[in-house]
Design an enzyme around this catalytic site. Structure first.
Site, PDB file in Angstrom:
ATOM      1  N   LYS A 121       0.833  -1.205   0.000  1.00  0.00           N
ATOM      2  CA  LYS A 121       0.000   0.000   0.000  1.00  0.00           C
ATOM      3  C   LYS A 121       0.868   1.257   0.000  1.00  0.00           C
ATOM      4  CE  LYS A 121      -1.793   1.726   3.696  1.00  0.00           C
ATOM      5  NZ  LYS A 121      -2.568   1.928   4.941  1.00  0.00           N
ATOM      6  N   ASP A 139      -6.399   1.277   0.846  1.00  0.00           N
ATOM      7  CA  ASP A 139      -6.507   1.352   2.301  1.00  0.00           C
ATOM      8  C   ASP A 139      -7.931   0.987   2.691  1.00  0.00           C
ATOM      9  OD1 ASP A 139      -8.036   3.534   1.586  1.00  0.00           O
ATOM     10  OD2 ASP A 139      -6.900   4.985   2.764  1.00  0.00           O
TER      11      ASP A 139
END
Length: 225
Positions: A121, A139
């Site tokens: 991420k 996220d």
């Protein structure tokens, strides 16, 4: 509504209503953004922005951060989540930047995820925000909004599966801004506990809204006119 049509409508709405969307983390260069994104894991951008100015000032380069200790860094970041681990990650990250990357933040996934504290991420955020690459960081906001809108199927149960589905359906040139569209929509409108459906402009394109409020195709067509 078919998936292709849903994507087209959602993207068009964002283009018309949110033409500017960008990270809310404060930074002046790639190194500072990397620090901020590492600190933002399971922590709000607002909190990170409160504590980073002194950190940026006292450790303005990877060399400066690499020369200190996690114990010193901890005092700067003690109010964020998991400060002990993040302090270790920041110092380790800086040392690797200095020793392996000539003090430059890498621009690719393989090198970025070698850095302490950097997962997929975080690497995607850096690639997207700094290098404007077609990289989708998933996220909790992106994960939730993508499912509620119906952009991804219920079978997409991991961040990586959501990332792949979004990347497959969003034009590459729009991926960097689409990442922020979804995050900001989740942060301020499509919130986890109390989504603000009554003020959301995506109602009639939203699978969650239509299922929750039993919106029929006829009603949807009428509101879209």
């Amino acid at each position: 509504m078919r998936k292709k049509e849903r994507y087209e409508k959602v993207i068009t709405w964002f283009q018309e209503n949110v033409p500017v969307a960008e990270t809310e983390l404060h930074y002046n260069n790639p190194y500072e953004l990397l620090i901020a994104v590492i600190l933002s894991a399971q922590c709000t951008d607002k909190r990170v922005n409160m504590i980073t100015p002194p950190l940026y000032k006292d450790f303005p380069t990877p060399e400066a951060l690499a020369a200190t200790t996690p114990e010193v860094v901890f005092e700067y970041i003690r109010s964020v989540s998991y400060p002990n681990n993040k302090a270790k990650h920041l110092v380790g990250m800086a040392k690797m930047l200095v020793n392996d990357f000539n003090s430059q933040v890498p621009d690719n996934m393989d090198d970025l995820i070698k850095l302490p504290g950097v997962g997929r991420k975080t690497a995607n955020v850096i690639q997207s925000v700094v290098f404007n690459k077609a990289a989708m960081a998933v996220d909790t906001h992106v994960f939730r909004v993508s499912h509620r809108l119906g952009l991804v199927s219920d079978s997409c149960r991991t961040p990586f599966s959501v990332e792949k589905e979004l990347m497959k359906n969003i034009p590459g040139k729009l991926v960097p801004i689409a990442h922020h569209w979804l995050i900001l929509h989740g942060r301020y409108i499509c919130q986890a506990r109390t989504p603000k459906c009554d003020t959301c402009g995506l109602q009639m394109m939203c699978k969650y809204f239509c299922n929750t409020y039993k919106v029929t195709k006829e009603v949807s067509k009428g509101k879209n006119k």
